[in-house]
Design a protein around this motif. Structure first.
Motif, PDB file in Angstrom:
ATOM      1  N   LYS A 112       0.831  -1.198   0.000  1.00  0.00           N
ATOM      2  CA  LYS A 112       0.000   0.000   0.000  1.00  0.00           C
ATOM      3  C   LYS A 112       0.865   1.248   0.000  1.00  0.00           C
ATOM      4  O   LYS A 112       2.030   1.198   0.387  1.00  0.00           O
ATOM      5  CB  LYS A 112      -0.887   0.008   1.250  1.00  0.00           C
ATOM      6  N   GLY A 113       0.285   2.347  -0.417  1.00  0.00           N
ATOM      7  CA  GLY A 113       0.982   3.620  -0.339  1.00  0.00           C
ATOM      8  C   GLY A 113       0.919   4.169   1.071  1.00  0.00           C
ATOM      9  O   GLY A 113       0.517   3.482   1.999  1.00  0.00           O
ATOM     10  N   PRO A 114       1.301   5.428   1.238  1.00  0.00           N
ATOM     11  CA  PRO A 114       1.317   6.044   2.575  1.00  0.00           C
ATOM     12  C   PRO A 114      -0.079   6.331   3.116  1.00  0.00           C
ATOM     13  O   PRO A 114      -0.242   6.546   4.313  1.00  0.00           O
ATOM     14  CB  PRO A 114       2.086   7.339   2.359  1.00  0.00           C
ATOM     15  N   GLY A 115      -1.082   6.323   2.229  1.00  0.00           N
ATOM     16  CA  GLY A 115      -2.444   6.591   2.673  1.00  0.00           C
ATOM     17  C   GLY A 115      -2.762   8.069   2.717  1.00  0.00           C
ATOM     18  O   GLY A 115      -1.869   8.932   2.670  1.00  0.00           O
ATOM     19  N   THR A 116      -4.043   8.367   2.805  1.00  0.00           N
ATOM     20  CA  THR A 116      -4.497   9.746   2.948  1.00  0.00           C
ATOM     21  C   THR A 116      -5.574   9.765   4.022  1.00  0.00           C
ATOM     22  O   THR A 116      -6.473   8.932   4.025  1.00  0.00           O
ATOM     23  CB  THR A 116      -5.004  10.315   1.604  1.00  0.00           C
ATOM     24  N   ARG A 117      -5.469  10.729   4.916  1.00  0.00           N
ATOM     25  CA  ARG A 117      -6.330  10.730   6.102  1.00  0.00           C
ATOM     26  C   ARG A 117      -7.623  11.487   5.840  1.00  0.00           C
ATOM     27  O   ARG A 117      -7.613  12.621   5.365  1.00  0.00           O
ATOM     28  CB  ARG A 117      -5.602  11.362   7.283  1.00  0.00           C
ATOM     29  N   VAL A 118      -8.721  10.844   6.193  1.00  0.00           N
ATOM     30  CA  VAL A 118     -10.042  11.464   6.118  1.00  0.00           C
ATOM     31  C   VAL A 118     -10.588  11.578   7.537  1.00  0.00           C
ATOM     32  O   VAL A 118     -10.670  10.578   8.256  1.00  0.00           O
ATOM     33  CB  VAL A 118     -11.005  10.635   5.252  1.00  0.00           C
ATOM     34  N   THR A 119     -10.931  12.781   7.927  1.00  0.00           N
ATOM     35  CA  THR A 119     -11.498  13.012   9.247  1.00  0.00           C
ATOM     36  C   THR A 119     -12.856  13.673   9.082  1.00  0.00           C
ATOM     37  O   THR A 119     -12.965  14.733   8.459  1.00  0.00           O
ATOM     38  CB  THR A 119     -10.584  13.912  10.091  1.00  0.00           C
ATOM     39  N   VAL A 120     -13.870  13.034   9.622  1.00  0.00           N
ATOM     40  CA  VAL A 120     -15.226  13.579   9.552  1.00  0.00           C
ATOM     41  C   VAL A 120     -15.629  13.968  10.967  1.00  0.00           C
ATOM     42  O   VAL A 120     -15.744  13.114  11.845  1.00  0.00           O
ATOM     43  CB  VAL A 120     -16.222  12.569   8.971  1.00  0.00           C
ATOM     44  N   THR A 121     -15.794  15.246  11.182  1.00  0.00           N
ATOM     45  CA  THR A 121     -16.104  15.738  12.516  1.00  0.00           C
ATOM     46  C   THR A 121     -16.878  17.039  12.433  1.00  0.00           C
ATOM     47  O   THR A 121     -16.677  17.832  11.511  1.00  0.00           O
ATOM     48  CB  THR A 121     -14.819  15.941  13.333  1.00  0.00           C
ATOM     49  N   SER A 122     -17.748  17.223  13.398  1.00  0.00           N
ATOM     50  CA  SER A 122     -18.503  18.474  13.462  1.00  0.00           C
ATOM     51  C   SER A 122     -17.796  19.466  14.375  1.00  0.00           C
ATOM     52  O   SER A 122     -18.234  20.601  14.519  1.00  0.00           O
ATOM     53  CB  SER A 122     -19.920  18.213  13.954  1.00  0.00           C
TER      54      SER A 122
END
Length: 122
Positions: A112-122
């Motif tokens: 896998k690659g380094p990845g990309t971060r997804v943050t879902v927050t209010s």
């Protein structure tokens, strides 16, 4: 040398949308099925969506079905994940994986690659 570089992750509010991208090199992308997976730190890898080489057939895990769409551009060697109606439960690091894998255990052992971060927050 196989390279996968994910991008497009960000912090968004619930209900928001993001488009993730994965740039592939070092292998024949046009003949390779591809998979998006995600991981919450400390937890197992989870399958998200997969797509066959031609792009005409794909599948997504039930919890994202209808919200996420996987696509690819073989000419540009790019894989995409369009994510809509994001929820807090979608918070994770997202990875692209060469191959068609729907099992987290299989995904764990794949490059896998380094990845990309997804943050879902209010």
């Amino acid at each position: 040398q196989v390279q996968l570089v994910e991008s497009g992750g960000d912090q968004v509010q619930p209900g928001g949308s993001l488009r993730l991208s994965c740039a592939a090199s070092g292998f024949t992308f046009s003949t390779s099925p591809m998979t998006w997976a995600r991981q919450v730190p400390g937890k197992e890898f989870e399958w998200v969506c997969s797509i066959f080489s031609g792009g005409g057939s794909s599948a997504c895990e039930d919890s994202v079905e209808g919200r996420f769409t996987i696509s690819r551009d073989n000419a540009k060697k790019m894989l995409y994940l369009q994510m809509t109606d994001l929820s807090v439960e979608d918070t994770a690091v997202y990875y692209c994986v060469r191959g068609y894998y729907t099992d987290g255990t299989e995904i764990t052992s794949r490059f896998k690659g380094p990845g990309t971060r997804v943050t879902v927050t209010s």
